[in-house]
Design a protein around this motif. Structure first.
Motif, PDB file in Angstrom:
ATOM      1  N   SER A 301      -4.395  12.150 -13.490  1.00 13.21           N
ATOM      2  CA  SER A 301      -5.795  11.731 -13.404  1.00 13.21           C
ATOM      3  C   SER A 301      -6.133  11.189 -12.020  1.00 13.21           C
ATOM      4  N   ALA A 302      -5.100  10.759 -11.296  1.00  9.25           N
ATOM      5  CA  ALA A 302      -5.319  10.246  -9.939  1.00  9.25           C
ATOM      6  C   ALA A 302      -5.664  11.362  -8.959  1.00  9.25           C
ATOM      7  N   ASP A 303      -5.509  12.643  -9.382  1.00  9.64           N
ATOM      8  CA  ASP A 303      -5.818  13.766  -8.504  1.00  9.64           C
ATOM      9  C   ASP A 303      -7.314  13.973  -8.326  1.00  9.64           C
ATOM     10  N   ILE A 304      -8.135  13.445  -9.238  1.00 20.33           N
ATOM     11  CA  ILE A 304      -9.580  13.633  -9.146  1.00 20.33           C
ATOM     12  C   ILE A 304     -10.102  12.913  -7.903  1.00 20.33           C
ATOM     13  N   PRO A 305     -10.776  13.637  -7.009  1.00 23.30           N
ATOM     14  CA  PRO A 305     -11.286  13.002  -5.776  1.00 23.30           C
ATOM     15  C   PRO A 305     -12.237  11.843  -6.092  1.00 23.30           C
ATOM     16  N   GLU A 306     -12.281  10.888  -5.201  1.00 25.38           N
ATOM     17  CA  GLU A 306     -13.136   9.718  -5.391  1.00 25.38           C
ATOM     18  C   GLU A 306     -14.013   9.505  -4.178  1.00 25.38           C
ATOM     19  N   HIS A 307     -15.124   8.797  -4.402  1.00 26.20           N
ATOM     20  CA  HIS A 307     -15.999   8.399  -3.303  1.00 26.20           C
ATOM     21  C   HIS A 307     -16.632   7.064  -3.692  1.00 26.20           C
ATOM     22  N   PRO A 308     -16.791   6.140  -2.748  1.00 26.84           N
ATOM     23  CA  PRO A 308     -17.310   4.811  -3.077  1.00 26.84           C
ATOM     24  C   PRO A 308     -18.673   4.794  -3.757  1.00 26.84           C
ATOM     25  N   CYS A 309     -19.509   5.823  -3.556  1.00 28.69           N
ATOM     26  CA  CYS A 309     -20.839   5.795  -4.179  1.00 28.69           C
ATOM     27  C   CYS A 309     -20.977   6.804  -5.315  1.00 28.69           C
ATOM     28  N   MET A 310     -19.848   7.389  -5.758  1.00 22.93           N
ATOM     29  CA  MET A 310     -19.869   8.359  -6.859  1.00 22.93           C
ATOM     30  C   MET A 310     -18.980   7.847  -7.991  1.00 22.93           C
ATOM     31  N   LYS A 311     -19.471   7.963  -9.243  1.00 23.52           N
ATOM     32  CA  LYS A 311     -18.655   7.568 -10.392  1.00 23.52           C
ATOM     33  C   LYS A 311     -18.394   8.784 -11.269  1.00 23.52           C
ATOM     34  N   LEU A 312     -17.234   8.779 -11.906  1.00 25.25           N
ATOM     35  CA  LEU A 312     -16.832   9.892 -12.763  1.00 25.25           C
ATOM     36  C   LEU A 312     -17.523   9.787 -14.118  1.00 25.25           C
ATOM     37  N   ILE A 313     -18.186  10.890 -14.530  1.00 25.10           N
ATOM     38  CA  ILE A 313     -18.861  10.941 -15.821  1.00 25.10           C
ATOM     39  C   ILE A 313     -17.982  11.644 -16.854  1.00 25.10           C
ATOM     40  N   SER A 314     -17.408  12.778 -16.481  1.00 30.16           N
ATOM     41  CA  SER A 314     -16.547  13.500 -17.420  1.00 30.16           C
ATOM     42  C   SER A 314     -15.531  14.345 -16.659  1.00 30.16           C
ATOM     43  N   ASN A 315     -14.427  14.649 -17.336  1.00 25.86           N
ATOM     44  CA  ASN A 315     -13.342  15.438 -16.758  1.00 25.86           C
ATOM     45  C   ASN A 315     -12.725  16.259 -17.889  1.00 25.86           C
ATOM     46  N   ASN A 336     -25.325   5.877  -0.013  1.00 23.79           N
ATOM     47  CA  ASN A 336     -24.138   6.169   0.789  1.00 23.79           C
ATOM     48  C   ASN A 336     -24.207   5.399   2.109  1.00 23.79           C
ATOM     49  N   LEU A 337     -23.227   4.576   2.350  1.00 21.60           N
ATOM     50  CA  LEU A 337     -23.181   3.796   3.585  1.00 21.60           C
ATOM     51  C   LEU A 337     -22.434   4.555   4.666  1.00 21.60           C
ATOM     52  N   LYS A 338     -22.871   4.410   5.886  1.00 17.90           N
ATOM     53  CA  LYS A 338     -22.229   5.093   7.000  1.00 17.90           C
ATOM     54  C   LYS A 338     -20.773   4.654   7.115  1.00 17.90           C
ATOM     55  N   GLY A 339     -19.899   5.625   7.234  1.00 18.41           N
ATOM     56  CA  GLY A 339     -18.479   5.327   7.367  1.00 18.41           C
ATOM     57  C   GLY A 339     -17.706   5.420   6.068  1.00 18.41           C
ATOM     58  N   GLU A 340     -18.410   5.468   4.915  1.00 21.57           N
ATOM     59  CA  GLU A 340     -17.706   5.602   3.645  1.00 21.57           C
ATOM     60  C   GLU A 340     -17.190   7.028   3.506  1.00 21.57           C
ATOM     61  N   ARG A 341     -15.949   7.170   3.122  1.00 19.49           N
ATOM     62  CA  ARG A 341     -15.308   8.482   3.060  1.00 19.49           C
ATOM     63  C   ARG A 341     -14.750   8.763   1.671  1.00 19.49           C
ATOM     64  N   ALA A 342     -14.720  10.032   1.330  1.00 23.16           N
ATOM     65  CA  ALA A 342     -14.077  10.452   0.092  1.00 23.16           C
ATOM     66  C   ALA A 342     -12.572  10.492   0.311  1.00 23.16           C
ATOM     67  N   ASN A 343     -11.828  10.472  -0.787  1.00 18.99           N
ATOM     68  CA  ASN A 343     -10.375  10.597  -0.651  1.00 18.99           C
ATOM     69  C   ASN A 343      -9.821  11.418  -1.798  1.00 18.99           C
ATOM     70  N   VAL A 344      -8.764  12.148  -1.510  1.00 16.18           N
ATOM     71  CA  VAL A 344      -8.054  12.952  -2.500  1.00 16.18           C
ATOM     72  C   VAL A 344      -6.642  12.406  -2.585  1.00 16.18           C
ATOM     73  N   ASN A 345      -6.329  11.766  -3.698  1.00 15.73           N
ATOM     74  CA  ASN A 345      -5.027  11.137  -3.874  1.00 15.73           C
ATOM     75  C   ASN A 345      -4.767  10.192  -2.706  1.00 15.73           C
ATOM     76  N   ILE A 346      -3.564  10.143  -2.146  1.00 16.11           N
ATOM     77  CA  ILE A 346      -3.265   9.247  -1.032  1.00 16.11           C
ATOM     78  C   ILE A 346      -3.112  10.037   0.259  1.00 16.11           C
ATOM     79  N   ARG A 347      -3.447  11.311   0.212  1.00 17.94           N
ATOM     80  CA  ARG A 347      -3.166  12.199   1.324  1.00 17.94           C
ATOM     81  C   ARG A 347      -4.350  12.270   2.282  1.00 17.94           C
ATOM     82  N   SER A 348      -4.115  12.180   3.583  1.00 16.20           N
ATOM     83  CA  SER A 348      -5.179  12.316   4.570  1.00 16.20           C
ATOM     84  C   SER A 348      -5.317  13.776   4.962  1.00 16.20           C
ATOM     85  N   LEU A 349      -6.438  14.123   5.562  1.00 16.81           N
ATOM     86  CA  LEU A 349      -6.649  15.503   5.989  1.00 16.81           C
ATOM     87  C   LEU A 349      -5.654  15.903   7.073  1.00 16.81           C
TER      88      LEU A 349
END
Length: 413
Positions: A301-315, A336-349
């Motif tokens: 479940s940690a694989d689902i990408p996250e973003h500070p201004c987005m919440k998960l509704i269903s999976n 969305n605040l400037k500088g906020e970034r999405a993340n996928v697991n703990i891996r960087s691009l």
């Protein structure tokens, strides 16, 4: 609701005002149905069941075609595929009034077999309709598909009254051939007033203004099984020509048939870009609905990408055996605040880019790190296809460089 008809009848008799006495249904025309889930009901059985509710004493006419109110009994026998025969009695019995019927006819209307123009990535009609509902498509909303392909989501979202538009890096699927194209589907479904337009550009290099806002983004990103994802750029930047290439005296990049160079677009990187685009261009309360592939054994479940201004509704998962795809719905709940970034697991691009360039070395150095289920999904699917083709050649006695290993054959089977 009860485990037996005795219990159901007891509950109905406890509150007669719900059904007949001083109720709005007493003198209305009505229809009574009996159905079952996981089993079947004979005609005689249905009649006996209906007669068991005769104490309700409805005074209206019986109308089987256009009743003013419809009552029904549903028997639930469960769903156990390992049972040789269905259970002899239902697990649960429901009694109630029909409030609304589903729109199963829409699945037939938008069926790919009936559609004028489709491609090898066109989304199934039923799933397209589900995604339109997940996006809360309704009259007046503006919905966008950044990987539009042949436009399946444009039609189903427009069906519910939304204005839709899409874009794609490859315009060939949009344009189609001869008289068959995305536009011919728009005409087939009479949606010219709802499907606004389609554009050709790379979502990573889009032309949208910052003050443009969508009510929903609905898409199926390409991920390598049927069509690999691409983004503008060169695999090897050193091969860029120092001066423009001329064809018939015209710079190649200015010709109408010019197709810009592209490079593979790794799934994790694409998901990050999709979330960051959605966080910027969705209204508050706007939804992102998309498919994400994953290798079943590696999924978390940690694989689902996250973003500070987005919440998960269903999976939700659609399982295909060793791999599956997940229908993910997210909602923007704050600006969305400037500088906020999405993340996928703990891996960087940066790590993903390194893994793409030298996967074996990276995996050897990072075996202790858990990889998300969609990690290098495209490469894994391509490798599996190659193993399958090698095995097919071997079984058919065709020329092959080597016999597939036991490990490969077990994966294929």
């Amino acid at each position: 609701m009860g485990e037996s008809y005795e219990r159901v009848h007891e509950q109905v008799k406890e509150k007669p005002e719900r059904w007949v006495v001083a109720s709005q249904y007493e003198y209305k025309s009505f229809k009574f149905t009996v159905s079952a889930f996981g089993s079947t009901c004979s005609s005689d059985y249905q009649v006996r069941t209906i007669n068991s509710f005769s104490y309700l004493g409805f005074k209206g006419d019986i109308d089987l075609k256009n009743p003013q109110v419809q009552f029904g009994v549903l028997e639930d026998y469960g769903l156990d595929p390992y049972l040789p025969v269905p259970p002899s009695s239902p697990r649960t019995i429901y009694f109630g009034r029909l409030i609304a019927s589903g729109s199963r006819d829409l699945v037939n209307k938008y069926n790919l077999k009936r559609r004028s123009y489709i491609g090898n990535t066109s989304m199934d009609a039923e799933l397209s309709l589900i995604m339109a509902n997940q996006a809360l498509a309704t009259s007046g909303k503006l919905i966008y598909d950044p990987f539009v392909g042949t436009g399946s989501f444009l039609f189903t979202c427009a069906h519910y009254g939304a204005y839709t538009m899409g874009s794609d890096i490859d315009g060939r699927q949009i344009r189609g051939q001869a008289s068959k194209s995305l536009k011919s589907n728009v005409e087939q479904y009479d949606l010219s007033g709802k499907v606004l337009d389609t554009l050709v550009f790379d979502i990573c290099h889009h032309p949208w203004r910052e003050n443009l806002l969508f009510d929903a983004i609905v898409t199926d990103p390409p991920y390598g099984v049927r069509a690999g994802a691409k983004t503008l750029g060169r695999k090897d930047p050193s091969k860029k020509q120092p001066t423009p290439v001329l064809i018939d005296g015209i710079p190649a990049h200015k010709r109408e048939d010019y197709y810009p160079p592209t490079k593979p677009y790794e799934m994790s990187e694409m998901l990050v870009d999709l979330l960051e685009f959605s966080a910027q261009y969705l209204v508050i309360g706007g939804r992102l609905v998309y498919w994400m592939p994953t290798v079943v054994d590696n999924y978390s479940s940690a694989d689902i990408p996250e973003h500070p201004c987005m919440k998960l509704i269903s999976n939700s998962e659609q399982n295909f055996g060793k791999w599956s795809r997940r229908l993910v719905t997210m909602e923007k709940f704050k600006e969305n605040l400037k500088g906020e970034r999405a993340n996928v697991n703990i891996r960087s691009l940066d790590h993903l880019s390194l893994a793409l360039q030298n996967r074996e070395e990276t995996e050897g150095q990072n075996d202790h790190q858990k990889r998300p289920g969609h990690y290098l999904f495209r490469e894994k699917s391509e490798e599996k296809a190659k193993r399958k083709e090698t095995w097919r050649r071997f079984k058919n006695g065709e020329s092959a460089e080597e016999k597939p290993s036991a490990a490969s054959s077990s994966v294929i089977q």
